[in-house]
Write an enzyme that holds these catalytic residues in place. Structure first.
Site, PDB file in Angstrom:
ATOM      1  N   CYS A 105       3.607   5.994   0.479  1.00 35.60           N
ATOM      2  CA  CYS A 105       2.570   5.057   0.365  1.00 35.60           C
ATOM      3  C   CYS A 105       3.091   3.695   1.112  1.00 35.60           C
ATOM      4  O   CYS A 105       2.366   3.005   1.717  1.00 35.60           O
ATOM      5  CB  CYS A 105       1.972   4.739  -0.945  1.00 35.60           C
ATOM      6  N   HIS A 260       2.481   1.650  -6.728  1.00 31.63           N
ATOM      7  CA  HIS A 260       1.837   1.792  -5.604  1.00 31.63           C
ATOM      8  C   HIS A 260       1.734   0.802  -4.551  1.00 31.63           C
ATOM      9  O   HIS A 260       1.604  -0.241  -5.097  1.00 31.63           O
ATOM     10  CB  HIS A 260       0.466   2.551  -5.942  1.00 31.63           C
ATOM     11  N   ASN A 284      -6.240   1.315  -0.293  1.00 30.61           N
ATOM     12  CA  ASN A 284      -5.316   2.279  -0.725  1.00 30.61           C
ATOM     13  C   ASN A 284      -5.154   3.460   0.125  1.00 30.61           C
ATOM     14  O   ASN A 284      -6.063   4.140   0.862  1.00 30.61           O
ATOM     15  CB  ASN A 284      -5.988   2.936  -2.033  1.00 30.61           C
TER      16      ASN A 284
END
Length: 586
Positions: A105, A260, A284
């Protein structure tokens, strides 16, 4: 100015110009030439197979997936996965990206921001390739590495299990740029496994060659809202991260994922009820999963926003993108990352009134071979390491005017090597350490408000291990017009020092220093000479190169200061020599 502490260090290091290296002088990763390889495949009617990053478990990594899954991995080309594949469909967008089973990520958040900044995107994703014309199963992408742009060639075989993408997969089934770019970045770093956890800040720099700075949201700057708006206005890449253990994928009830990385895609001040509200737009990399609190897609706050602004800003889709207030942003996230060619956002977006200049230096740091001392040894010990001088010409106590970035270089093909704890000292001419910044990350960057004067930067590490580094010094409002007759020219001090060091001892005695001063076009007398050796020399009355640079830069500055005062009509009650004798020892 480049000024290591010995001639050996100077010859080993080098100074370069330009912020991000040159795309005209690309380095070929693994010495692979994209055009030649594609032409060879087309002439032979073959699809390219990359032996340097093969369709094999070694390219994935032994510990990324369970053994039973690794055994079932197949490598498929897009032409085998879809009958009409495209590299890009209807432009490049962050919404093309959906994260797969690898914990990258951090890279995808940077990639999402890259899609918003076309001036950087075209550097990374060349246009001379695709599935329609001259297709030969070969593609290439470019990344910035330690001062140079590197061209990475791959074949288009992608790892799948039962037709399911293992890693990044496109939202549109026949668009393959996200999967192929991820593969190229995995090759650059050694394997897909080496993408499983990393630093968002590293990826931002690798995609741009720019300078990145980080803000902790535990102790944010008081003008964070203005900084984010300025960064958006300046077309910076931006990202953020949440606290918690990475790769755990713990999603809170409010929709935020712990440990994250996210992309910051916008920052605005919007009219709300009877006042104003700062809101931030975030994406995201999963391609889904959004904030459920105030200012989320269906929250009542949007009912109090004028329809034209609500229509322009709100996108009510489960695409991973959402708005939230700056207050909730600071509560839910831990770090903000901002990257651009220059730190223009520190000017609050005002790029017309200010400019930033850049010095770049590449060199090797080594512990003292006699004592194996590291940077903790003593203040004097740092003088044995490479050191770099810079001048701060202007000063505004309310704005940052110097940004320094130190990057440690890992050996080629060892991208997953452990980061040393590196950093740097900043000193003034009196050798007093003003600032020191150390951290166990690849790129240690910090920003400062420094008053006018001459400073030195000493790269170092807390560990007794040598490392190659790239040092970048950004200075605000500095005149960088080349002047071959000025000591601010980085070549001149070394030329003078070598010429006058007639016995090649690495030091100048009194007679040699006098000759050096005259060669530089400056004046001295015996009294001033004795004072300079007392101030800048060692116990034996000799002066080394780094102290010579400090001495000459101050002598030149003070000489010109006297001339400016005299020419400006000031009534001077002393001669130039009296002035220099007064100011050169302080």
């Amino acid at each position: 100015m480049l000024a290591p502490s010995s001639t050996l260090m100077l010859e080993r290091g080098r100074q370069t110009t330009g912020a991000t290296g040159s795309l005209q002088n690309l380095k070929r990763f693994n010495s692979q030439d994209f055009k030649n390889l594609r032409a060879l495949c087309l002439s032979q009617g073959l699809l390219f197979e990359d032996d340097t990053f093969p369709a094999h478990i070694s390219s994935i990594g032994p510990n990324l997936l369970p053994e039973d899954e690794l055994r079932r991995v197949q490598w498929k080309r897009p032409t085998e996965l879809h009958r009409n594949p495209h590299l890009i469909m209807d432009g490049v967008s962050r919404f093309d990206i959906m994260q797969g089973e690898i914990g990258d990520c951090w890279m995808l958040a940077a990639l999402g921001s890259l899609t918003l900044r076309k001036q950087f995107l075209e550097d990374v994703l060349p246009k001379d390739q695709g599935f329609q014309d001259d297709y030969a199963g070969i593609f290439h992408f470019r990344f910035w590495q330690y001062g140079d742009w590197v061209d990475v060639v791959i074949d288009d075989r992608l790892p799948v299990i039962n037709g399911r993408y293992l890693f990044v997969h496109p939202r549109t089934s026949n668009e393959f740029w996200p999967s192929l770019l991820e593969k190229a970045y995995a090759k650059l770093r050694g394997s897909y496994q080496n993408l499983n956890g990393g630093y968002l800040s590293d990826a931002l720099v690798d995609f741009t060659g720019g300078i990145q700075v980080q803000f902790s949201l535990k102790d944010p700057p008081p003008d964070l809202e203005e900084i984010l708006k300025a960064a958006d206005k300046s077309r910076c890449l931006m990202g953020c991260s949440t606290p918690g253990q990475a790769n755990r994928n713990i999603e809170l009830r409010n929709g935020i994922v712990q440990g994250h990385a996210y992309t910051i895609t916008g920052a605005v001040k919007i009219r709300y009820k009877n006042g104003w509200k700062h809101i931030i737009r975030i994406w995201n990399p999963w391609g889904h999963g959004e904030w459920k609190g105030p200012w989320s897609d269906e929250s009542p706050q949007w009912d109090y926003v004028e329809p034209k602004y609500r229509e322009a800003l709100l996108r009510d889709k489960d695409d991973g993108e959402f708005w939230m207030s700056c207050e909730h942003f600071q509560e839910q996230f831990s770090w903000v990352y901002i990257c651009n060619n220059t730190p223009s956002f520190l000017d609050f977006g005002d790029q017309h009134c200010t400019t930033w200049s850049l010095e770049r230096h590449i060199n090797l740091w080594s512990p003292d071979p006699a004592t194996r001392r590291n940077y903790y040894s003593s203040a004097g010990a740092v003088s044995t390491n490479p050191q770099y001088f810079f001048k701060v010409p202007d000063y505004d106590p309310k704005t940052y005017n110097v940004v320094i970035s130190l990057m440690q270089k890992h050996a080629e093909h060892v991208q997953d090597a452990k980061n040393l704890k590196i950093g740097f000292f900043i000193t003034m001419e009196n050798s007093k350490v003003l600032k020191q910044v150390f951290s166990p990350i690849r790129d240690v960057t910090n920003y400062f408000i420094l008053s006018p004067g001459t400073y030195a930067v000493y790269p170092a590490t807390t560990e007794n291990q040598e490392f190659e580094f790239l040092l970048r010094i950004f200075i605000k409002n500095q005149d960088y017009k080349e002047n071959s007759n000025s000591l601010t020219n980085p070549v001149l001090p070394m030329d003078i020092f070598r010429k006058e060091d007639r016995n090649h001892s690495g030091f100048l005695d009194a007679a040699e220093l006098k000759g050096a001063i005259h060669t530089a076009g400056l004046a001295t007398n015996d009294q001033l000479l004795r004072l300079l050796l007392l101030r800048y020399g060692d116990a034996e009355g000799r002066i080394g190169f780094s102290d010579f640079v400090c001495c000459m830069m101050r002598l030149e500055t003070m000489t010109y200061a006297f001339q400016n005062l005299a020419e400006g009509g000031s009534k001077m009650s002393m001669t130039a020599m009296e002035w220099l004798t007064l100011v050169m020892y302080t």
